[in-house]
Design an enzyme around this catalytic site. Structure first.
Site, PDB file in Angstrom:
ATOM      1  N   HIS A   1      -5.437  -1.017   5.804  1.00 55.26           N
ATOM      2  CA  HIS A   1      -5.303  -0.180   7.011  1.00 55.26           C
ATOM      3  C   HIS A   1      -6.346  -0.410   8.109  1.00 55.26           C
ATOM      4  CE1 HIS A   1      -7.997   2.285   4.593  1.00 55.26           C
ATOM      5  NE2 HIS A   1      -7.056   2.878   3.911  1.00 55.26           N
TER       6      HIS A   1
ATOM      7  N   HIS B   1       0.829  -1.212   0.000  1.00 57.18           N
ATOM      8  CA  HIS B   1       0.000   0.000   0.000  1.00 57.18           C
ATOM      9  C   HIS B   1       0.860   1.258   0.000  1.00 57.18           C
ATOM     10  CE1 HIS B   1      -4.008   1.735   1.722  1.00 57.18           C
ATOM     11  NE2 HIS B   1      -3.380   2.638   0.998  1.00 57.18           N
TER      12      HIS B   1
ATOM     13  N   ASP C   1      -8.862   2.314  -3.214  1.00 61.86           N
ATOM     14  CA  ASP C   1      -8.377   2.991  -2.008  1.00 61.86           C
ATOM     15  C   ASP C   1      -8.596   4.500  -2.029  1.00 61.86           C
ATOM     16  OD1 ASP C   1      -7.094   2.997   0.524  1.00 61.86           O
ATOM     17  OD2 ASP C   1      -5.381   3.918  -0.450  1.00 61.86           O
TER      18      ASP C   1
ATOM     19  N   ASP D   1       0.850   2.604   3.689  1.00 67.78           N
ATOM     20  CA  ASP D   1      -0.094   3.644   3.257  1.00 67.78           C
ATOM     21  C   ASP D   1       0.644   4.984   3.114  1.00 67.78           C
ATOM     22  OD1 ASP D   1      -2.382   4.855   2.377  1.00 67.78           O
ATOM     23  OD2 ASP D   1      -3.418   4.837   4.312  1.00 67.78           O
TER      24      ASP D   1
ATOM     25  N   ASN E   1      -5.245   5.570  -6.912  1.00 74.45           N
ATOM     26  CA  ASN E   1      -5.949   6.865  -6.866  1.00 74.45           C
ATOM     27  C   ASN E   1      -5.087   8.010  -7.383  1.00 74.45           C
ATOM     28  OD1 ASN E   1      -4.246   6.867  -4.616  1.00 74.45           O
ATOM     29  ND2 ASN E   1      -5.674   7.974  -3.313  1.00 74.45           N
TER      30      ASN E   1
ATOM     31  N   HIS F   1       1.858  14.453   0.704  1.00 78.83           N
ATOM     32  CA  HIS F   1       0.984  15.590   0.381  1.00 78.83           C
ATOM     33  C   HIS F   1       1.798  16.871   0.307  1.00 78.83           C
ATOM     34  CE1 HIS F   1      -2.853  13.600   0.368  1.00 78.83           C
ATOM     35  NE2 HIS F   1      -2.627  13.049   1.545  1.00 78.83           N
TER      36      HIS F   1
ATOM     37  N   LEU G   1       2.245   6.624  -4.822  1.00 81.23           N
ATOM     38  CA  LEU G   1       3.402   7.221  -5.504  1.00 81.23           C
ATOM     39  C   LEU G   1       3.033   8.496  -6.267  1.00 81.23           C
ATOM     40  CD1 LEU G   1       5.341   4.071  -6.795  1.00 81.23           C
ATOM     41  CD2 LEU G   1       5.847   5.490  -4.796  1.00 81.23           C
TER      42      LEU G   1
ATOM     43  N   PRO H   1      -5.880  14.025   4.182  1.00 81.21           N
ATOM     44  CA  PRO H   1      -5.454  12.948   5.070  1.00 81.21           C
ATOM     45  C   PRO H   1      -4.295  12.155   4.481  1.00 81.21           C
ATOM     46  CG  PRO H   1      -7.427  12.293   3.877  1.00 81.21           C
ATOM     47  CD  PRO H   1      -7.091  13.689   3.417  1.00 81.21           C
TER      48      PRO H   1
ATOM     49  N   HIS I   1     -10.401  -0.432   0.827  1.00 79.00           N
ATOM     50  CA  HIS I   1     -10.291   0.721   1.728  1.00 79.00           C
ATOM     51  C   HIS I   1     -11.523   0.650   2.630  1.00 79.00           C
ATOM     52  CE1 HIS I   1     -10.013   5.073   2.796  1.00 79.00           C
ATOM     53  NE2 HIS I   1     -11.313   5.055   2.667  1.00 79.00           N
TER      54      HIS I   1
HETATM   55  C1  NCD Z   1      -4.668   8.220   1.201  1.00 75.97           C
HETATM   56  C2  NCD Z   1      -4.217   9.182   0.117  1.00 75.97           C
HETATM   57  O1  NCD Z   1      -3.754  10.284   0.480  1.00 75.97           O
HETATM   58  O2  NCD Z   1      -4.266   8.856  -1.070  1.00 75.97           O
HETATM   59  N1  NCD Z   1      -4.865   8.945   2.407  1.00 75.97           N
HETATM   60  C3  NCD Z   1      -4.865   8.471   3.661  1.00 75.97           C
HETATM   61  O3  NCD Z   1      -5.149   9.214   4.590  1.00 75.97           O
HETATM   62  N2  NCD Z   1      -4.580   7.227   3.917  1.00 75.97           N
HETATM   63  C4  NCD Z   1      -5.869   7.474   0.778  1.00 75.97           C
HETATM   64  C5  NCD Z   1      -6.186   6.258   1.624  1.00 75.97           C
HETATM   65  O4  NCD Z   1      -5.328   5.399   1.889  1.00 75.97           O
HETATM   66  O5  NCD Z   1      -7.331   6.075   2.013  1.00 75.97           O
HETATM   67 ZN    ZN Z   2      -4.001   4.518   0.879  1.00 77.50          ZN
HETATM   68 ZN    ZN Z   3      -7.424   3.950   2.235  1.00 75.48          ZN
END
Ligand code: NCD
Ligand code: ZN
Ligand code: ZN
Length: 400
Positions: free
Chosen positions: A192, A18, A112, A274, A52, A278, A21, A292, A139
């Site tokens: 997760h 997970h 996800d 995960d 995503n 950002h 990238l 998030p 997810h």
């Molecule tokens: C993930 C993302 O930023 O793509 N964010 C997160 O808080 N985990 C998406 C996800 O894993 O649900």
């Molecule tokens: Zn994720």
């Molecule tokens: Zn997720």
């Protein structure tokens, strides 16, 4: 050239089921090149690139781009995850077969960031991936049960005036999907896991006697937990620092403890980062506006050592199981997660178990810096990573 590995622990190269990238679409936050460097430095020899992206990896063109770019960079086996539904909208199944038959050979499918919340779409996704020999990585969030600014619905959120994401939003959808997977005899991987109740649901589902429902003897249920859900709790939200905002949210101390026990027991199969880079402006802002997610690739091993090894819950053999062997089995990667046969190009990682280091977001290889461990001293350090018999990282530096 001889690299000195005296006093180090050798483990099979880590496999991350997970990883975000961000390429294509958000190359300002991470690219396949920078994410691969972070992976190599973190001890990984394979990462599964989440779907995503922008455009979404819901077709052969995008998954082949990610796959090809991963090979060009050559630091780690980059395996694209295909989207379950077109545009992650949860409505129409994507062309899973086309992605499976593409050069990328996709076998892991996920929406996800968005739950596949329509049970009929989920049922069809499970049946289709079963026919393709693949797995759906869910997810686990029932979106109709989550409201507002996304914090664990508990005492801390109430005190801070944050609205929430209750445990039941995760537990109810995991229960539904375990039942669906067992009904159709398919493989389901739960992303997760964050609550004690989800661990209970998984324990129940995995221990149901074969033959109770549908084609359940053929079903395989697996689950992952992130390093941050093992270590951090919702107490971190006290300063409203959005670096702590993540999906699913940081939960209570009791949840974290239950997750550590479930991982030690094997109810949760593996650790997945995960890794979610950002941009600064999406983290250095109001809690409610922040995106998030948190970085994870370069800190995962150290957090696993802190939470699982220092506590006596896992030995190094167990670390190999949860970081490498189980994820390689779940995703069907035959050349990862196992001992090396003589003469075979190795995928392995060398770890200094006694080292200590202080995390600095600005020093990580990711383009983004959103680590929740800033300034924290953590145990154990990856000294070297060997991918297909070639060192990709040594002593904190990437080797191309
Ligand atoms: C993930 C993302 O930023 O793509 N964010 C997160 O808080 N985990 C998406 C996800 O894993 O649900
Ligand atoms: Zn994720
Ligand atoms: Zn997720």
């Amino acid at each position: 050239e001889v690299l000195d590995a005296g006093g180090l622990v050798a483990l099979p190269g880590f496999v991350d089921l997970h990883t975000h990238l961000r390429e294509p679409g958000r190359e300002d936050t991470e690219t396949i090149a920078t994410g691969s460097a972070a992976a190599a430095l973190g001890g990984y020899t394979a990462v599964f690139a989440m779907a995503n992206t922008d455009p979404v990896a819901d077709n052969a063109v995008v998954v082949e781009h990610v796959w090809r770019r991963g090979r060009e960079v050559g630091l780690v086996d980059v395996r694209p995850v295909g989207a379950v539904t077109v545009g992650l909208k949860g409505e129409k199944l994507a062309e899973l077969g086309t992605m499976a038959r593409s050069l990328a050979g996709v076998r892991v499918f996920s929406d996800d960031g968005h739950c596949v919340f329509d049970p009929l779409v989920m049922r069809r996704a499970l049946e289709y991936t079963k026919a393709l020999g693949g797995v759906v990585a869910q997810h686990a969030e029932e979106p109709r049960l989550t409201v507002g600014a996304q914090a664990h619905e508990g005492e801390v959120a109430a005190r801070l005036g944050l609205t929430g994401w209750p445990a039941v939003a995760e537990e109810s959808i995991v229960a539904r999907d375990c039942l669906l997977a067992q009904h159709v005899g398919a493989r389901l991987h739960v992303c997760h896991v964050s609550t004690a109740g989800t661990a209970d649901v998984l324990r129940w589902a995995k221990n149901r006697p074969a033959g109770v429902a549908g084609r359940m003897a053929e079903a395989v249920i697996s689950a992952e937990v992130t390093p941050h859900h093992l270590l951090l709790t919702d107490e971190r939200l006290n300063g409203y620092d959005p670096v702590n905002k993540v999906n699913p949210p940081l939960r209570s101390g009791g949840d974290a403890e239950a997750l550590r026990r479930a991982l030690a027991e094997g109810v949760i199969d593996c650790v997945a980062t995960d890794h979610a880079p950002h941009a600064a402006q999406d983290k250095d802002c109001e809690w409610s506006a922040a995106r998030p997610g948190m970085l994870g690739l370069q800190t995962a091993l150290s957090v696993v050592v802190r939470t699982m090894v220092e506590t006596g819950l896992l030995d190094w053999r167990g670390v190999a199981r949860v970081m490498s062997e189980r994820p390689a089995e779940i995703a069907g990667l035959p050349d990862h997660g196992r001992p090396i046969a003589a003469g075979e190009p190795a995928n392995l990682v060398l770890v200094d178990p006694d080292a200590r280091w202080t995390v600095r977001g600005a020093e990580l290889a990711s383009l983004a810096t959103n680590t929740p461990y800033e300034g924290m001293e953590l145990p154990a350090r990856v000294v070297g990573t060997v991918f297909h018999g070639r060192p990709t990282a040594w002593d904190g530096k990437v080797r191309h």
